[in-house]
Design a protein around this motif. Structure first.
Motif, PDB file in Angstrom:
ATOM      1  N   LYS A  15       0.828  -1.217   0.000  1.00  0.00           N
ATOM      2  CA  LYS A  15       0.000   0.000   0.000  1.00  0.00           C
ATOM      3  C   LYS A  15       0.860   1.265   0.000  1.00  0.00           C
ATOM      4  CE  LYS A  15      -2.090  -1.229   3.802  1.00  0.00           C
ATOM      5  NZ  LYS A  15      -1.404  -2.535   3.946  1.00  0.00           N
ATOM      6  N   SER A  16       1.843   1.295   0.921  1.00  0.00           N
ATOM      7  CA  SER A  16       2.692   2.495   0.990  1.00  0.00           C
ATOM      8  C   SER A  16       3.547   2.616  -0.266  1.00  0.00           C
ATOM      9  CB  SER A  16       3.581   2.443   2.230  1.00  0.00           C
ATOM     10  OG  SER A  16       2.777   2.442   3.388  1.00  0.00           O
ATOM     11  N   SER A  17       3.993   1.478  -0.794  1.00  0.00           N
ATOM     12  CA  SER A  17       4.791   1.521  -2.027  1.00  0.00           C
ATOM     13  C   SER A  17       3.944   2.088  -3.163  1.00  0.00           C
ATOM     14  CB  SER A  17       5.270   0.114  -2.407  1.00  0.00           C
ATOM     15  OG  SER A  17       5.947  -0.493  -1.328  1.00  0.00           O
ATOM     16  N   THR A  35       4.077  -1.426   9.032  1.00  0.00           N
ATOM     17  CA  THR A  35       5.061  -0.382   8.775  1.00  0.00           C
ATOM     18  C   THR A  35       4.364   0.970   8.891  1.00  0.00           C
ATOM     19  OG1 THR A  35       6.105  -1.884   7.225  1.00  0.00           O
ATOM     20  CG2 THR A  35       6.769   0.414   7.101  1.00  0.00           C
ATOM     21  N   THR A  36       3.127   1.006   8.377  1.00  0.00           N
ATOM     22  CA  THR A  36       2.356   2.246   8.443  1.00  0.00           C
ATOM     23  C   THR A  36       1.442   2.213   9.655  1.00  0.00           C
ATOM     24  OG1 THR A  36       2.327   2.294   6.041  1.00  0.00           O
ATOM     25  CG2 THR A  36       0.766   3.744   7.179  1.00  0.00           C
ATOM     26  N   ILE A  37       1.436   3.293  10.417  1.00  0.00           N
ATOM     27  CA  ILE A  37       0.486   3.405  11.524  1.00  0.00           C
ATOM     28  C   ILE A  37      -0.443   4.586  11.293  1.00  0.00           C
ATOM     29  CG2 ILE A  37       0.225   3.762  14.011  1.00  0.00           C
ATOM     30  CD1 ILE A  37       2.782   2.095  14.352  1.00  0.00           C
ATOM     31  N   VAL A  78      -5.140   8.166  -0.069  1.00  0.00           N
ATOM     32  CA  VAL A  78      -4.891   7.971   1.358  1.00  0.00           C
ATOM     33  C   VAL A  78      -4.285   6.594   1.583  1.00  0.00           C
ATOM     34  CG1 VAL A  78      -5.875   8.245   3.665  1.00  0.00           C
ATOM     35  CG2 VAL A  78      -7.127   9.099   1.692  1.00  0.00           C
ATOM     36  N   ASP A  79      -3.148   6.570   2.247  1.00  0.00           N
ATOM     37  CA  ASP A  79      -2.469   5.318   2.590  1.00  0.00           C
ATOM     38  C   ASP A  79      -2.781   5.045   4.058  1.00  0.00           C
ATOM     39  OD1 ASP A  79      -0.644   3.182   2.753  1.00  0.00           O
ATOM     40  OD2 ASP A  79       0.962   4.521   3.405  1.00  0.00           O
ATOM     41  N   VAL A  80      -3.387   3.902   4.345  1.00  0.00           N
ATOM     42  CA  VAL A  80      -3.731   3.633   5.743  1.00  0.00           C
ATOM     43  C   VAL A  80      -3.005   2.396   6.257  1.00  0.00           C
ATOM     44  CG1 VAL A  80      -6.000   4.723   5.578  1.00  0.00           C
ATOM     45  CG2 VAL A  80      -5.785   2.276   5.192  1.00  0.00           C
TER      46      VAL A  80
HETATM   47 MG   LIG Z   1       2.254   0.831   4.714  1.00  0.00          MG
END
Ligand SMILES: [Mg+2]
Ligand SMILES: Nc1nc2c(ncn2[C@@H]2O[C@H](COP(=O)(O)OP(=O)(O)OP(=O)(O)O)[C@@H](O)[C@H]2O)c(=O)[nH]1
Length: 394
Positions: A15-17, A35-37, A78-80
């Motif tokens: 997702k973040s990538s 990795t993402t909070i 939006v990256d969640v």
């Molecule tokens: Mg992430």
């Protein structure tokens, strides 16, 4: 107002990538879960054909940009945090990300098609991506169900003759962007009586699911297709009749990132979304080999899939259309074709006027279709890629 696309999925799917590739941001990515909070919001773009060439003009965009005849129109991404089974009961990072998703108009579900991450986002082999497609839908349905049940309780705690069911439910579920008319239509469409006492648990779940489908349309981005396992799973799942209603876009976020980075370094000429690129600098044999592998991929799949996923979400799932502000006499005050806006499917000429500015909507006299020069009444529904001048009383 700009549309918001939410990236969802279990941990470690990319997702973040995807977010970074689409927005050229730099939020942390990692091969470990969560990795993402905190959610990140960034600006991404969707492509639409630029109208300027139809008028032998060159556009001067106020926002976004234009490349090789494609206008890139801004949208929010939006990256969640990753979502794991049981999230609606607070597992993993729990309910927080569900709240973060509330504002999204449409979702892109990133699925690791390589099968190399388990339901919690930990490394594994041979995981079936279909399980992930199912679990995410179920998780969202349970979340909707919880809120629907609160609405039902509220309704039942009042005197039934004094309140309308759809009004109570709409109030409870307003954050999802639904309203009483839509809710009533959905309930009747499912053949439910407007009295929750007559509903079974299954009826409630079905209702929750239907509301979820209407208010959170979703596209699956089949990610990590740069791996052989990913391509095998993709071939199998797109042939599976049980999944034919799911919109699946083949995707390699890594390919998109590599091409965008190479373009930034002046190594390739690449326009986001294209199914090919040109190597324009001296490169090492190793670098050339890497780029040729990517070329093979984008040739076969018609691009990296990052643009395609965003555009499928907005143009197909949400049914939006892009409309250009025009000047029928082509006497532009500040340069040709400055603006293009994304509008709902049923938007009329006057809706477009209001979208530009409330004063323009209030003073609306008529529109002019700049291609045909025909007058457009306030209720005329516009088409994708129309160029419209608004004539006002001012
Ligand atoms: Mg992430
Ligand atoms: N092969 C391959 N790996 C990818 C691709 N996209 C992402 N990855 C890898 O997948 C891992 C997870 O990526 P992230 O972007 O951090 O995943 P995430 O979904 O944001 O994960 P959480 O924030 O933990 O929920 C990283 O090791 C990435 O390099 C892809 O297109 N192909």
């Amino acid at each position: 107002m700009s549309y918001k696309i939410g990236l969802v999925g279990k941990p470690s799917v990319g997702k973040s990538s995807f977010f970074n590739a689409a927005t050229m941001n730099d939020v942390p990515e990692g091969a470990y879960p969560f990795t993402t909070i905190d959610p990140a919001v960034g600006e991404a773009y969707v492509r639409t054909d630029c109208a300027a060439p139809d008028f032998d003009e060159e556009c001067q965009p106020n926002t976004g940009y234009c490349e090789h005849g494609k206008r890139f129109v801004a949208t929010q991404l939006v990256d969640v945090a990753g979502l794991i089974p049981g999230a609606h009961e607070g597992k993993g990072l729990g309910n927080q990300f569900l709240t973060d998703l509330n504002e999204a108009d449409v979702l892109v579900h990133i699925v690791d098609f390589s099968g190399k991450t388990d339901p919690e986002g930990e490394p594994t082999e041979g995981h079936d991506p279909r399980e992930d497609i199912d679990f995410l839908e179920e998780e969202l349905d349970q979340w909707y169900l919880g809120i629907l049940e609160k609405g039902i309780e509220r309704f039942e705690s009042k005197h039934m003759e004094e309140v309308e069911l759809e009004v109570e439910l709409a109030e409870q579920m307003s954050a999802f962007g639904t309203n009483k008319d839509e809710l009533k239509q959905i309930m009747l469409g499912l053949g439910l009586d407007l009295d929750p006492k007559t509903w079974s648990d299954e009826d409630e779940l079905e209702l929750a699911r239907e509301i979820r489908k209407r208010t959170k349309p979703m596209v699956v981005a089949a990610n990590k297709l740069d791996t052989p396992e990913g391509q095998e799973n993709y071939a199998e799942i797109t042939e599976d009749p049980e999944y034919e209603d799911v919109t699946v876009v083949p995707c390699s976020v890594h390919a998109e990132k590599a091409l965008k980075n190479a373009a930034e370094q002046g190594v390739v000429d690449y326009t986001a979304g294209d199914e090919d690129f040109e190597i324009v600098a001296d490169v090492s044999d190793e670098q050339r080999e890497g780029l040729e592998q990517i070329r093979e991929y984008v040739n076969e799949f018609g691009g990296t899939g990052v643009q395609e996923a965003l555009e499928t979400a907005l143009f197909e799932e949400l049914g939006l259309k892009a409309v250009f502000t025009g000047d029928a006499s082509l006497n532009w005050t500040h340069g040709p074709f400055p603006d293009v806006f994304l509008l709902p499917e049923d938007a009329t000429a006057q809706d477009f006027a209001y979208h530009i500015h409330s004063d323009i909507g209030d003073g609306f006299l008529h529109g002019i279709d700049c291609r045909s020069k025909r007058q457009l009444g306030k209720d005329t529904v516009l088409d994708h890629n129309d160029v419209v001048e608004i004539v006002t009383t001012a």
